[in-house]
Design a protein around this motif. Structure first.
Motif, mmCIF file in Angstrom:
data_model
loop_
_atom_site.group_PDB
_atom_site.id
_atom_site.type_symbol
_atom_site.label_atom_id
_atom_site.label_comp_id
_atom_site.label_asym_id
_atom_site.label_seq_id
_atom_site.Cartn_x
_atom_site.Cartn_y
_atom_site.Cartn_z
ATOM 1 N N TRP A 234 6.018 10.673 52.691
ATOM 2 C CA TRP A 234 6.339 11.534 53.828
ATOM 3 C C TRP A 234 7.069 10.705 54.892
ATOM 4 N N LEU A 235 8.390 10.760 54.892
ATOM 5 C CA LEU A 235 9.190 9.992 55.846
ATOM 6 C C LEU A 235 9.454 10.784 57.129
ATOM 7 N N ARG A 236 9.496 12.097 56.998
ATOM 8 C CA ARG A 236 9.543 13.004 58.149
ATOM 9 C C ARG A 236 8.606 14.170 57.865
ATOM 10 N N ASN A 237 8.349 14.976 58.850
ATOM 11 C CA ASN A 237 7.394 16.077 58.718
ATOM 12 C C ASN A 237 8.018 17.254 57.959
ATOM 13 N N PRO A 238 7.641 17.497 56.713
ATOM 14 C CA PRO A 238 8.237 18.596 55.949
ATOM 15 C C PRO A 238 7.816 19.973 56.460
ATOM 16 N N LEU A 239 6.719 20.028 57.208
ATOM 17 C CA LEU A 239 6.259 21.324 57.719
ATOM 18 C C LEU A 239 7.240 21.888 58.746
ATOM 19 N N SER A 240 8.043 21.014 59.334
ATOM 20 C CA SER A 240 9.036 21.482 60.302
ATOM 21 C C SER A 240 10.166 22.254 59.630
ATOM 22 N N LYS A 241 10.251 22.192 58.311
ATOM 23 C CA LYS A 241 11.300 22.904 57.567
ATOM 24 C C LYS A 241 10.848 24.280 57.092
ATOM 25 N N LEU A 242 9.605 24.670 57.428
ATOM 26 C CA LEU A 242 9.088 25.957 56.983
ATOM 27 C C LEU A 242 9.729 27.097 57.766
ATOM 28 N N VAL A 243 9.948 28.211 57.069
ATOM 29 C CA VAL A 243 10.456 29.432 57.695
ATOM 30 C C VAL A 243 9.268 30.378 57.891
ATOM 31 N N PHE B 26 2.688 8.164 55.873
ATOM 32 C CA PHE B 26 2.344 8.987 57.035
ATOM 33 C C PHE B 26 2.350 8.156 58.314
ATOM 34 N N ARG B 27 1.866 6.924 58.211
ATOM 35 C CA ARG B 27 1.749 6.084 59.399
ATOM 36 C C ARG B 27 3.105 5.639 59.937
ATOM 37 N N ILE B 28 4.101 5.471 59.055
ATOM 38 C CA ILE B 28 5.403 4.962 59.500
ATOM 39 C C ILE B 28 6.486 6.037 59.507
ATOM 40 N N GLY B 29 6.151 7.253 59.085
ATOM 41 C CA GLY B 29 7.135 8.329 59.097
ATOM 42 C C GLY B 29 7.391 8.844 60.504
ATOM 43 N N GLU B 30 8.458 9.623 60.660
ATOM 44 C CA GLU B 30 8.785 10.211 61.960
ATOM 45 C C GLU B 30 7.982 11.495 62.149
ATOM 46 N N GLY B 31 7.065 11.473 63.116
ATOM 47 C CA GLY B 31 6.270 12.661 63.418
ATOM 48 C C GLY B 31 5.231 13.005 62.374
ATOM 49 N N THR B 32 4.820 12.012 61.592
ATOM 50 C CA THR B 32 3.876 12.288 60.504
ATOM 51 C C THR B 32 2.492 11.671 60.709
ATOM 52 N N LYS B 33 2.372 10.694 61.603
ATOM 53 C CA LYS B 33 1.095 9.991 61.750
ATOM 54 C C LYS B 33 -0.025 10.942 62.154
ATOM 55 N N ARG B 34 0.266 11.868 63.051
ATOM 56 C CA ARG B 34 -0.756 12.808 63.507
ATOM 57 C C ARG B 34 -1.222 13.745 62.389
ATOM 58 N N LEU B 35 -0.386 13.889 61.363
ATOM 59 C CA LEU B 35 -0.729 14.788 60.263
ATOM 60 C C LEU B 35 -1.859 14.234 59.392
#
Length: 327
Positions: A170-179, A91-100
């Motif tokens: 979590w390398l990128r934010n998977p929640l951004s892929k939600l429909v 989470f700390r080093i992923g893209e857009g994931t630290k805030r999660l």
């Protein structure tokens, strides 16, 4: 009267003994009833307290739209240099994931996991009055009986759930892929059956469940199957969602994530498109930790190249994992 016989009265002490036995019996019955009543009251009180504590934890961790990221750990996965450490690091080093991390609620199965979680993270909750969560099987099932109970409570409390196994990086934010209109979005292990059809071989370590009346009925139905088929594949959320007529009955909308974005450790992946990677081909914890460290190290190198506009120098051959895990 002549010929009649006088019936002698029982001695007074016999009557006293009989009365004492009767009252003793009544007292035993009342005591047993009182004990059961008090025990049941205590159990209900404990469950009510845990439910309130869970609600408080959900409120603190949830996003503005009442979404909470959830994972479950035990003492084997929560100690120095453990799977949990790597999970949090991703989470700390992923893209857009630290805030999660502010919205990640870690469910600890035992006191050791709870104590270690509190030393590493701000949102931890310990299960005390739930049945023990069974270790994941080789089929990599996400829904043990206890998880079904827990998730049903969370949905009932009105929270959306993004559930992830702790061995998912979590390398990128998977929640951004939600429909937006999909109620259950799920990553599954797929295999090609023919040119247009995929089969489901197991769970992929991540799903998102919206909370509404349909999904609540779905979780209640899973609870029923948990009782009727405790050892069956109904514990596999992917397989349940793939062939359960109840989902069609309640018209719940289900979508499956692409494996291009939600990858597996022992399969090739494109770091330009990957969002999560799960070490699902590794049952041995030491091997899992070794290879997940390689994943994070290689991800750091990829990010450095990307920052210097040199990501073209990265090739699939640069990806070192897996080394100890076996596909």
């Amino acid at each position: 009267m002549k010929g009649s016989r006088r019936i002698s009265k029982p001695p007074p002490y016999c009557l006293i003994v009989t009365l004492m036995m009767f009252f003793t019996f009544v007292c035993l019955i009342l005591h047993q009833f009182s004990y059961k009543s008090n025990t049941q009251s205590l159990v209900h009180s404990q469950h009510d307290f845990e439910r309130k504590t869970l609600l408080q934890a959900l409120r603190k961790a949830s996003m503005a739209d009442r979404t909470v990221i959830l994972t479950v750990i035990n003492g084997n996965w929560a100690k120095p240099a453990s799977v949990l450490d790597l999970f949090l690091e991703s989470f700390r080093i992923g893209e857009g994931t630290k805030r999660l991390l502010n919205h990640l609620l870690i469910i600890a199965e035992d006191s050791q996991a709870f104590q270690y979680c509190n030393s590493k993270h701000s949102h931890c909750f310990q299960l005390k009055n739930f049945p023990k969560i069974q270790p994941r099987t080789p089929r990599n099932l996400m829904l043990s009986p206890s998880r079904v109970i827990l998730l049903t409570q969370i949905v009932e409390l009105g929270y959306h759930v993004a559930f992830t196994n702790a061995d998912v990086m979590w390398l990128r934010n998977p929640l951004s892929k939600l429909v937006p209109d999909i109620e259950l979005s799920i990553a599954c292990e797929l295999y090609l059956m023919d040119a247009e059809t995929y089969g489901i071989s197991g769970d992929g370590g991540f799903f998102h469940l919206k909370t509404n009346e349909r999904t609540y009925q779905f979780m209640k139905n899973l609870n029923l199957k948990r009782v009727l088929y405790p050892d069956s594949e109904h514990q596999s959320l992917c397989k349940v969602s793939g062939k359960d007529g109840f989902i069609d009955l309640i018209r719940m909308k289900v979508s499956y994530f692409s494996e291009v974005n939600f990858g597996r450790l022992c399969l090739p992946c494109d770091l330009n498109q990957i969002y999560t990677i799960q070490a699902n081909c590794c049952e041995d914890i030491d091997s899992k930790i070794h290879d997940l460290k390689l994943v994070l190290d290689d991800w750091r190198k990829f990010k450095e190249l990307s920052a210097n506009n040199a990501s073209s120098k990265w090739s699939p051959l640069s990806w070192r994992a897996p080394q100890k895990c076996i596909a």
